[in-house]
Design an enzyme around this catalytic site. Sequence first.
Site, PDB file in Angstrom:
ATOM      1  N   SER A 154      15.140 -86.839 -50.517  1.00  0.00           N
ATOM      2  CA  SER A 154      15.864 -87.211 -51.731  1.00  0.00           C
ATOM      3  C   SER A 154      15.743 -86.053 -52.708  1.00  0.00           C
ATOM      4  CB  SER A 154      15.243 -88.472 -52.340  1.00  0.00           C
ATOM      5  OG  SER A 154      15.726 -88.705 -53.653  1.00  0.00           O
ATOM      6  N   TYR A 167       7.668 -93.437 -55.460  1.00  0.00           N
ATOM      7  CA  TYR A 167       8.704 -93.039 -54.503  1.00  0.00           C
ATOM      8  C   TYR A 167       8.828 -91.516 -54.481  1.00  0.00           C
ATOM      9  CZ  TYR A 167      13.362 -92.416 -52.475  1.00  0.00           C
ATOM     10  OH  TYR A 167      14.418 -92.000 -51.690  1.00  0.00           O
ATOM     11  N   LYS A 171       8.352 -88.701 -51.316  1.00  0.00           N
ATOM     12  CA  LYS A 171       9.366 -87.722 -50.920  1.00  0.00           C
ATOM     13  C   LYS A 171       8.888 -86.287 -51.162  1.00  0.00           C
ATOM     14  CE  LYS A 171      12.286 -90.685 -49.365  1.00  0.00           C
ATOM     15  NZ  LYS A 171      12.570 -90.764 -47.918  1.00  0.00           N
TER      16      LYS A 171
END
Length: 274
Positions: A154, A167, A171
Site C-alpha cells: 500500500s 496497518y 505494510k
Amino acid sequence: METNLSLGDTLSTVSFQNKIVLVTGASSGIGKSSCIEFAKRGANVILVARRKEKLEELASQLKKYNTKILVYQCDISQKEQVEKMRTRTLDEFGRVDILVNNAGFAIWGSVSKLTIEEIESQMATNYLGMVYCTKNFLPKMLELKSGHIVNVASVAASFGLPGIASYCASKFAMLGFSEGLWHELKGTGVRITVVSPIMVKTEFFDNPSFKSMPKSSTALSANTVAKAVVAAANSSRFEIIVPGIVRGAVWAKHTFPYLINPLVGSAFKRQMRE
C-alpha cells in the site's frame, strides 16, 4: 527501483499460459480480480482465503477460461495451515510460478483505542502471513531457479497515517522485508515485486470501524490494481505504485520529510476530528 508503469503497453502481450499462480486473499477485492486477470491469460490459479464459499463462487466464475483451479481454505496468519497448504499445492502442481501475497485487512482507530489483540491481528495477517507464504514457497522457486513473488502492500507502506498506524506498520514491514529479499534474490532467477496502491474500493472497508473513517473520492477499483498485480508478475521492477503519479508524493515524503509529514499528519487529524 523504478516505480512507473504503463499498464496498457505492459499487459497487451502478457500471457501466463500454463503458469501456476497462487493468490492469497482471493475471495474478494484485489485478490479476486487478480485471479480473474490471471485466468484470462491462461494461468492455473490456486485460490486461497478463509471464506471457502466465496472461493467456490469464484472458482465457478473461472471455469469459462478452461484452466485448472484449486480452492484451498486457509488462514495465512496460522503457519501450520500455510504449511499444509504448501504440501497440498506442491502435491497437486509440483511448483508455484507466481505467489501473490495479497491477503490483508485494517481496523480503523487511534492506537490509544485499539486493543493489543486488534493490532497484533493486523500484523499477523498482513505481515507474518506474507512471511509464512514466502518461506514455504521460496525454496522450490530457488531450486527451480524460477519464480516471482508479488507482494501487495500500500502507499501506506511509505506514509505513517493517523487512524491506521497499525496497518501502516504491517505494510512498512512488508516493504522492508521485500526490499531486503529483493537484494538477496539477485542472480537466483527468482524475482520479487511490490504493488503499492492508494485507497481501493473493496470489502476492505466493510469492517465496522471504518464507519468513522474519512471518505476519499480518489479510491481505485480493484480491477485497476489487479492489472498492476498481473503486470508486476512479469516485471523486473521492485515497486509499482498505483497510480504512477503518486510516486511523486512518495519521493517528496522521503526527500523532504520535515515538510511533508506535518502536512499529511495535520490533514488526516483534521478529517478525524470532523
